[in-house]
Design an enzyme around this catalytic site. Structure first.
Site, PDB file in Angstrom:
ATOM      1  N   GLU A 113       0.818  -1.141  -0.041  1.00 27.23           N
ATOM      2  CA  GLU A 113      -0.068  -0.089  -0.017  1.00 27.23           C
ATOM      3  C   GLU A 113       0.878   1.169  -0.015  1.00 27.23           C
ATOM      4  OE1 GLU A 113      -3.200  -0.068  -0.280  1.00 27.23           O
ATOM      5  OE2 GLU A 113      -3.020  -2.154  -0.521  1.00 27.23           O
ATOM      6  N   ASP A 164      17.525   7.959 -32.013  1.00 26.71           N
ATOM      7  CA  ASP A 164      16.290   7.390 -31.512  1.00 26.71           C
ATOM      8  C   ASP A 164      15.353   8.373 -31.261  1.00 26.71           C
ATOM      9  OD1 ASP A 164      16.954   4.922 -31.241  1.00 26.71           O
ATOM     10  OD2 ASP A 164      17.867   5.118 -29.089  1.00 26.71           O
TER      11      ASP A 164
END
Ligand code: ADE
Length: 221
Positions: A113, A164
């Site tokens: 959590e 890229d």
């Protein structure tokens, strides 16, 4: 570069770090990746690493002690400590470039959590890989390691990543390979012309066009 990863699930990393470019970079000593199960640092007799939240609420929260002890054991003056969390700064290619120049990264994978807020005091940076919640920081850590390792000197050819997507703030230009025609779709004539100046100009124009169409939020002008 040295990368230490703190996780409760070291087995999750096997496939990603033991194949292809990362595997080769490790074998060639360009990156040294070590996984640490911070449960091993727990001083609890049952090796517990989490507890219920103060003030109530559902779920378990990662405790400070195992993570503080593990980081303090690994940390040197060259270390950059990074917490992977959905509330961190959104990761971009420019972060990969910046982090690829560091000597030592310590990545902390949160789980369950959440984690005790005081763990943030250990960290130089908090990084999120996007606006969605994953089950833990393991996949985000893999994303960082992959994107950083490929930028390390000698891992891939410099010209490969210079063209890229995102490297110069633009998307990559379109590429094609044999055959010239497939299912009725043709390779653009200019790429068959052998005229390198013309090809370079076309690629620049196409990178700009693609960026404007697909990612108008990037610079592209
Ligand atoms: N942990 C869970 N979700 C995450 C995210 N999107 N980025 C980084 N760490 C996370």
């Amino acid at each position: 570069m040295k990368i230490d990863i703190l996780t409760l699930f070291p087995e999750m990393f096997a496939g990603v770090f033991e194949e292809s470019i990362i595997k080769r970079a490790r074998e060639e000593g360009k990156v040294d990746i070590e996984l640490h199960n911070f449960r091993d640092y727990s001083k609890d007799p049952h090796k517990k690493v989490d507890d219920t939240p103060y003030g109530g609420g559902s779920g378990m929260v990662l405790c400070c002690q195992p993570i503080f002890d593990c980081v303090n054991h690994l940390k040197t003056e060259d270390s950059t400590v990074i917490l992977l969390t959905p509330s961190g700064k959104t990761y971009q290619e420019q972060d990969a470039k910046r982090l690829s120049r560091k000597k030592h990264l310590i990545l902390i994978c949160g789980h369950y959590e959440g984690f005790d807020e005081r763990i943030r005091y250990l960290c130089d940076e908090e990084i999120s890989i996007g606006d969605y919640v994953l089950t833990g920081g393991e996949i985000p850590s893999m994303v960082l390691v992959d994107s950083i390792t490929r930028l390390l000197p000698g891992v891939i050819k410099e010209e490969s990543y210079q063209q890229d997507s995102f490297y110069e703030g633009l998307l990559d230009y379109p590429t094609y390979t044999k055959p010239r025609e497939y299912a009725g779709y043709q390779v653009p004539e200019v790429l068959l012309s052998g005229d390198h100046a013309k090809i370079k100009k076309w690629r620049e124009e196409m990178a700009l066009k693609k960026t404007k169409e697909m990612r108008p939020d990037l610079k592209g002008d």
